[in-house]
Design a protein around this motif. Sequence first.
Motif, PDB file in Angstrom:
ATOM      1  N   ALA A 147       0.849  -1.203   0.000  1.00  0.00           N
ATOM      2  CA  ALA A 147       0.000   0.000   0.000  1.00  0.00           C
ATOM      3  C   ALA A 147       0.882   1.249   0.000  1.00  0.00           C
ATOM      4  N   PRO A 148       0.441   2.299  -0.678  1.00  0.00           N
ATOM      5  CA  PRO A 148       1.255   3.523  -0.735  1.00  0.00           C
ATOM      6  C   PRO A 148       1.301   4.218   0.623  1.00  0.00           C
ATOM      7  N   VAL A 149       2.433   4.859   0.888  1.00  0.00           N
ATOM      8  CA  VAL A 149       2.635   5.607   2.128  1.00  0.00           C
ATOM      9  C   VAL A 149       2.867   7.059   1.756  1.00  0.00           C
ATOM     10  N   ILE A 150       2.022   7.945   2.295  1.00  0.00           N
ATOM     11  CA  ILE A 150       2.121   9.369   2.000  1.00  0.00           C
ATOM     12  C   ILE A 150       2.619  10.102   3.228  1.00  0.00           C
ATOM     13  N   GLU A 151       3.423  11.124   3.023  1.00  0.00           N
ATOM     14  CA  GLU A 151       3.969  11.912   4.124  1.00  0.00           C
ATOM     15  C   GLU A 151       4.033  13.370   3.695  1.00  0.00           C
ATOM     16  N   GLY A 152       3.343  14.215   4.460  1.00  0.00           N
ATOM     17  CA  GLY A 152       3.344  15.636   4.156  1.00  0.00           C
ATOM     18  C   GLY A 152       4.492  16.343   4.847  1.00  0.00           C
ATOM     19  N   VAL A 153       4.812  17.529   4.362  1.00  0.00           N
ATOM     20  CA  VAL A 153       5.872  18.314   4.986  1.00  0.00           C
ATOM     21  C   VAL A 153       5.388  18.786   6.348  1.00  0.00           C
ATOM     22  N   CYS A 170       5.151  10.421  -1.758  1.00  0.00           N
ATOM     23  CA  CYS A 170       4.376   9.177  -1.749  1.00  0.00           C
ATOM     24  C   CYS A 170       5.295   8.063  -2.212  1.00  0.00           C
ATOM     25  N   GLU A 171       5.305   6.963  -1.502  1.00  0.00           N
ATOM     26  CA  GLU A 171       6.196   5.856  -1.825  1.00  0.00           C
ATOM     27  C   GLU A 171       5.415   4.550  -1.832  1.00  0.00           C
ATOM     28  N   VAL A 245      -4.827   1.563  -5.713  1.00  0.00           N
ATOM     29  CA  VAL A 245      -4.945   1.674  -4.256  1.00  0.00           C
ATOM     30  C   VAL A 245      -4.625   3.118  -3.896  1.00  0.00           C
ATOM     31  N   GLU A 246      -5.519   3.749  -3.116  1.00  0.00           N
ATOM     32  CA  GLU A 246      -5.341   5.158  -2.741  1.00  0.00           C
ATOM     33  C   GLU A 246      -4.804   5.261  -1.319  1.00  0.00           C
ATOM     34  N   SER A 247      -3.951   6.220  -1.121  1.00  0.00           N
ATOM     35  CA  SER A 247      -3.385   6.451   0.205  1.00  0.00           C
ATOM     36  C   SER A 247      -4.372   7.224   1.068  1.00  0.00           C
TER      37      SER A 247
END
Length: 618
Positions: A147-153, A170-171, A245-247
């Motif tokens: 599953a994708p992993v998203i990280e904001g600043v 996004c990774e 697949v959406e994060s």
Amino acid sequence: MAFTHGAFLPLFLHLCLLSWSARAKVTVTMDESVEVYLGDSAQIPCQYSFTDANNEPSFVMIQWFVRRARNSSRMRIFYGDGSQQIVDNNTDYTGRIQVTSDQQGTRLTIQKVQLSDEREFFCQVNGLAAGTAEGKTHLRVFAPPQAPVIEGVSTGISVTNEIPSKVASCEVQNGFPKPNITWYRNGMPLISTPGYVNVLILVTREPSAFFSVQSTLEYKVIKEDKDAYFSCEVSFYVPGAVRTVESSAINITVHYPTTMVELWKESPQGLVKEGDTVELRCQGDGNPPSPFIFSREQELDVDLESSSDVLVLSPVSRKDSGIYQCRPLDTDTHTDVKGEMQLTVHYLDPAVVVPKDSEVMLKGEDLTATCNALSSLKTSTVWYKNGKQVGKGNTLHLQDATYETKGEYICEVTVPSLPALHTSGSVHIIVQGAPQLVGADQEVHLEEATGRMVNLSCEAEGYPLPTISWSIIGSQDWHEVVSKANEHIIHSVVSVKVTSDISAQCNASSDMGTEVKTFSIKAIPRVTTTAPFSPAEGSGVIIVVIILCLLLLAILGSVLYFLHKKGKIPCGRSGKQEITKEKTTKDDIVVEMKTNTKNEEAVLLKAVNGDKKGPNDQ
């Protein structure tokens, strides 16, 4: 010349092919590709047929080849005919493949498919005289990524940045073939636009042959993005389809200058009065919140001392009324961004009463008193005397003054809309006039027994305070027992002994006049008699004596009976006793007792109303 088995077989086949080429030809049909999940089993069919169905050869050889990964050469992994099935040794597929054949064709089964199995597989059919034909199928292997992993600043992004700023990354890891990443803002896809949206892609091929993809979104934020949500979506191939697949969605922190400011009164609630502590709070729409400077419209160049976004005024007075402003520090000084409000401090001055302090009135005069207090709000005035309301409004009218008019009048001024504001004032009214006796009777008539003492009371009021003097005719024995006075009333009491008819005068006098009260006392002589008491009194005394005697006799009889029962008194004659009974009247009581001196015991003999008589005698 010596021939190996491997070299002889192609030659043999070639000779056979020449001999049968004129009869029939073989054709091979295969799928262009076969798709399979990593770790599953893959089946690659190979269908073959001959042009002359009546002359099909009885001997058919089938060989399976795979293209090498590093070059374009091919490697055989299987060969066989109707009599034998041989899997080549020392290949990547030794022990993992199985080939089944029938009259329609052959099928290669690969177990536990690996990523390295994504290659071209060749099926070669040799029908001897019918010739040789082959086909190929590309095996495609699929491994869904994680599953994708998203990280904001973590820091805020300013809208004043001239170029797009990094918003999030996004990774997605361990996918095969390479997955793709798409960015969304509030559910709408973001397309790369120079100067506004940039997407940076980093693809990594892991040692395990999986693909990992990292995507970085650079975006030129605007103020509205403070409420926006960003997400990424990964799309990847699976056998026969494409899946996504959406994060999770993230919100970013947007920094933007203040464009609107609001200033309001935080406390106190409601109207403000002098002496209150006032808090003014300023708030803007900028992020992060800007500190503010406060000022008054009357003195814009003077900054008021404040704490960030709060201005405290304590205690306030009417001079603090005015228009207050606050300006943010994060905006251009030339930008007219400010908040302002009108502060009104309400007040109520001390009450002013006219006449002031005290006022002297003559009896019968009229007087008008006023009470005023300067206020910023509408006031209400009520007059009180001795705790009771005697008037309402700024003016109090006193008409036809009497001594009851005198006293202290208090005016209370309140503000109905702001009850905490109130004040009061007072005036003391003095009524001046001739003495006035207290009481309705100016002439008092009394009767009293000679020799008795009589108290005569006289009370008068007036201003100035009168004095009281007594004039008594008919008795020399008198004296004043009470003499007291206050500001308006004097009170005197004399005690007079009645020896004869008395005429007494109470004179209340002052500079304003005189008032007289007369007392007439008629002396009543006392009646004397030699009898100890009157007939009526004698009758009452006799009755009381009789009752007491009866009670004593009853008590004595009870005691004697008790002693007799206990044996304390013998029944026999123990001494010489005589009882002499004389004839008496019914009203006499005779008791006679004789006792022997040698005997200390006595017997009480009583006779009530003499001897018993018959009814006629009574």
